[in-house]
Write a protein that holds these residues in place. Structure first.
Motif, PDB file in Angstrom:
ATOM      1  N   UNK A   5      13.374  53.685  54.117  1.00  0.00           N
ATOM      2  CA  UNK A   5      14.426  52.700  54.368  1.00  0.00           C
ATOM      3  C   UNK A   5      13.974  51.691  55.413  1.00  0.00           C
ATOM      4  N   UNK A   6      14.241  50.428  55.158  1.00  0.00           N
ATOM      5  CA  UNK A   6      13.830  49.370  56.081  1.00  0.00           C
ATOM      6  C   UNK A   6      14.683  49.406  57.339  1.00  0.00           C
ATOM      7  N   UNK A   7      14.042  49.196  58.485  1.00  0.00           N
ATOM      8  CA  UNK A   7      14.726  49.181  59.779  1.00  0.00           C
ATOM      9  C   UNK A   7      14.526  47.812  60.423  1.00  0.00           C
ATOM     10  N   UNK A   8      15.626  47.160  60.749  1.00  0.00           N
ATOM     11  CA  UNK A   8      15.565  45.849  61.403  1.00  0.00           C
ATOM     12  C   UNK A   8      16.354  45.941  62.700  1.00  0.00           C
ATOM     13  N   UNK A   9      15.662  46.307  63.784  1.00  0.00           N
ATOM     14  CA  UNK A   9      16.370  46.526  65.037  1.00  0.00           C
ATOM     15  C   UNK A   9      15.931  45.637  66.181  1.00  0.00           C
ATOM     16  N   UNK A  10      15.083  44.636  65.894  1.00  0.00           N
ATOM     17  CA  UNK A  10      14.529  43.830  66.981  1.00  0.00           C
ATOM     18  C   UNK A  10      14.636  42.344  66.672  1.00  0.00           C
ATOM     19  N   UNK A  11      14.796  41.589  67.705  1.00  0.00           N
ATOM     20  CA  UNK A  11      15.030  40.155  67.582  1.00  0.00           C
ATOM     21  C   UNK A  11      13.910  39.446  66.821  1.00  0.00           C
ATOM     22  N   UNK A  12      12.696  39.831  67.085  1.00  0.00           N
ATOM     23  CA  UNK A  12      11.556  39.126  66.505  1.00  0.00           C
ATOM     24  C   UNK A  12      11.499  39.257  64.983  1.00  0.00           C
ATOM     25  N   UNK A  13      11.987  40.356  64.438  1.00  0.00           N
ATOM     26  CA  UNK A  13      11.903  40.597  62.990  1.00  0.00           C
ATOM     27  C   UNK A  13      12.981  39.809  62.254  1.00  0.00           C
ATOM     28  N   UNK A  14      12.545  38.969  61.304  1.00  0.00           N
ATOM     29  CA  UNK A  14      13.490  38.200  60.487  1.00  0.00           C
ATOM     30  C   UNK A  14      13.324  38.486  59.005  1.00  0.00           C
ATOM     31  N   UNK A  15      12.324  39.317  58.642  1.00  0.00           N
ATOM     32  CA  UNK A  15      12.139  39.717  57.249  1.00  0.00           C
ATOM     33  C   UNK A  15      11.387  41.044  57.235  1.00  0.00           C
ATOM     34  N   UNK A  16      11.270  41.702  56.069  1.00  0.00           N
ATOM     35  CA  UNK A  16      10.653  43.038  56.010  1.00  0.00           C
ATOM     36  C   UNK A  16       9.125  43.044  55.971  1.00  0.00           C
ATOM     37  N   UNK A  19       3.794  41.712  59.083  1.00  0.00           N
ATOM     38  CA  UNK A  19       3.563  40.988  60.327  1.00  0.00           C
ATOM     39  C   UNK A  19       4.779  40.186  60.772  1.00  0.00           C
ATOM     40  N   UNK A  20       5.960  40.696  60.491  1.00  0.00           N
ATOM     41  CA  UNK A  20       7.183  39.998  60.914  1.00  0.00           C
ATOM     42  C   UNK A  20       7.409  40.112  62.419  1.00  0.00           C
ATOM     43  N   UNK A  21       6.756  41.089  63.066  1.00  0.00           N
ATOM     44  CA  UNK A  21       6.868  41.254  64.519  1.00  0.00           C
ATOM     45  C   UNK A  21       5.475  41.199  65.157  1.00  0.00           C
ATOM     46  N   UNK A  22       4.808  40.075  65.098  1.00  0.00           N
ATOM     47  CA  UNK A  22       3.430  40.022  65.608  1.00  0.00           C
ATOM     48  C   UNK A  22       3.301  40.329  67.096  1.00  0.00           C
ATOM     49  N   UNK A  66       6.538  48.792  64.270  1.00  0.00           N
ATOM     50  CA  UNK A  66       6.776  47.347  64.361  1.00  0.00           C
ATOM     51  C   UNK A  66       6.026  46.558  63.287  1.00  0.00           C
ATOM     52  N   UNK A  67       5.376  47.260  62.383  1.00  0.00           N
ATOM     53  CA  UNK A  67       4.742  46.594  61.234  1.00  0.00           C
ATOM     54  C   UNK A  67       5.398  47.052  59.924  1.00  0.00           C
ATOM     55  N   UNK A  68       5.368  48.356  59.669  1.00  0.00           N
ATOM     56  CA  UNK A  68       6.012  48.866  58.450  1.00  0.00           C
ATOM     57  C   UNK A  68       7.534  48.832  58.562  1.00  0.00           C
ATOM     58  N   UNK A  69       8.059  49.074  59.764  1.00  0.00           N
ATOM     59  CA  UNK A  69       9.504  49.015  60.029  1.00  0.00           C
ATOM     60  C   UNK A  69      10.313  49.852  59.040  1.00  0.00           C
ATOM     61  N   UNK A  70       9.890  51.081  58.845  1.00  0.00           N
ATOM     62  CA  UNK A  70      10.615  52.013  57.985  1.00  0.00           C
ATOM     63  C   UNK A  70      10.928  53.289  58.767  1.00  0.00           C
ATOM     64  N   UNK A  71      11.820  54.104  58.203  1.00  0.00           N
ATOM     65  CA  UNK A  71      12.280  55.301  58.909  1.00  0.00           C
ATOM     66  C   UNK A  71      11.127  56.216  59.315  1.00  0.00           C
ATOM     67  N   UNK A  72      10.178  56.436  58.393  1.00  0.00           N
ATOM     68  CA  UNK A  72       9.060  57.328  58.708  1.00  0.00           C
ATOM     69  C   UNK A  72       8.249  56.799  59.891  1.00  0.00           C
TER      70      UNK A  72
END
Length: 218
Positions: A5-16, A19-22, A66-72
């Protein structure tokens, strides 16, 4: 539980994307640098090197999250942090207070109800909800520092410095979402940098204490 499951919990991330959070991803190098540096300095100290190894794993786990941004990846991020805390509680209780191994083990077990009791209280602090799980940690470090102020003043001072850096890192971690409209890249990266410094410093405090103890015995 959906481990993918995708996790989006940080300001920098705007897509899945990967490298959405470089900035958040790259600043995990702080953990790796601190781990390698302290590994080299901890020669002959088993727990010092164990903590350094776990610190390296923290950097890898956080990078994955901070790259895959998934539950695992979130699990890979959190587990090494938990291990680091528990190992340090054991080391500090046994070696700073000269306690028996079973007492240090008991301190590790007691950390769980201690944390469970305090996390809900920290969650009541406005703006600190996202970081409440970490709140009991610097408080415990300050408590150890206070308890050691007469027995081992230099170690107590080092612990207090470490706890202060952790508090500062938690401050920036908590500001990530509230300041998102002002700082599109967020402030979470400062949590990485400061926490890398803090965790490396905590290993250094342990190393210095052990060297001072050996010098007294010699």
């Amino acid at each position: 539980m959906d481990l993918h499951q995708h996790v989006d919990g940080y300001c920098e991330r705007i897509d899945p994307s990967f490298w959405a959070e470089p900035i958040n991803a790259i600043t995990n190098a702080a953990f790796l640098i601190a781990a390698i540096y302290m590994w080299r300095r901890s020669e002959g100290l088993f727990l010092g090197r164990l903590l350094s190894t776990v610190l390296f794993a923290i950097g890898i786990g956080s990078f994955l999250f901070h790259t895959f941004a998934q539950t695992w990846a979130g699990i890979a991020d959190v587990l090494p942090i938990i291990f680091y805390i528990l190992i340090y509680v054991f080391a500090a209780t046994r070696d700073f207070f000269d306690q028996k191994t079973w007492i240090a083990g008991l301190a590790v077990l007691l950390f769980f109800p201690y944390s469970a009791a305090l996390v809900p209280l920290f969650a009541q602090i406005p703006g600190f909800e996202s970081s409440s799980a970490y709140g009991p940690v610097p408080l415990l470090i300050f408590a150890y520092a206070f308890s050691l102020r007469n027995k081992a003043p230099e170690t107590a001072k080092g612990l207090a410095i470490g706890a202060s850096i952790v508090c500062l890192s938690l401050f920036f971690r908590s500001l990530d979402e509230p300041l998102c409209n002002v700082l599109p890249f967020g402030t979470h990266f400062l949590w990485h940098i400061l926490n890398g410094i803090a965790l490396g410093w905590m290993i250094e405090v342990y190393r210095r204490h052990m060297l001072a103890r050996l010098a007294k015995q010699g």
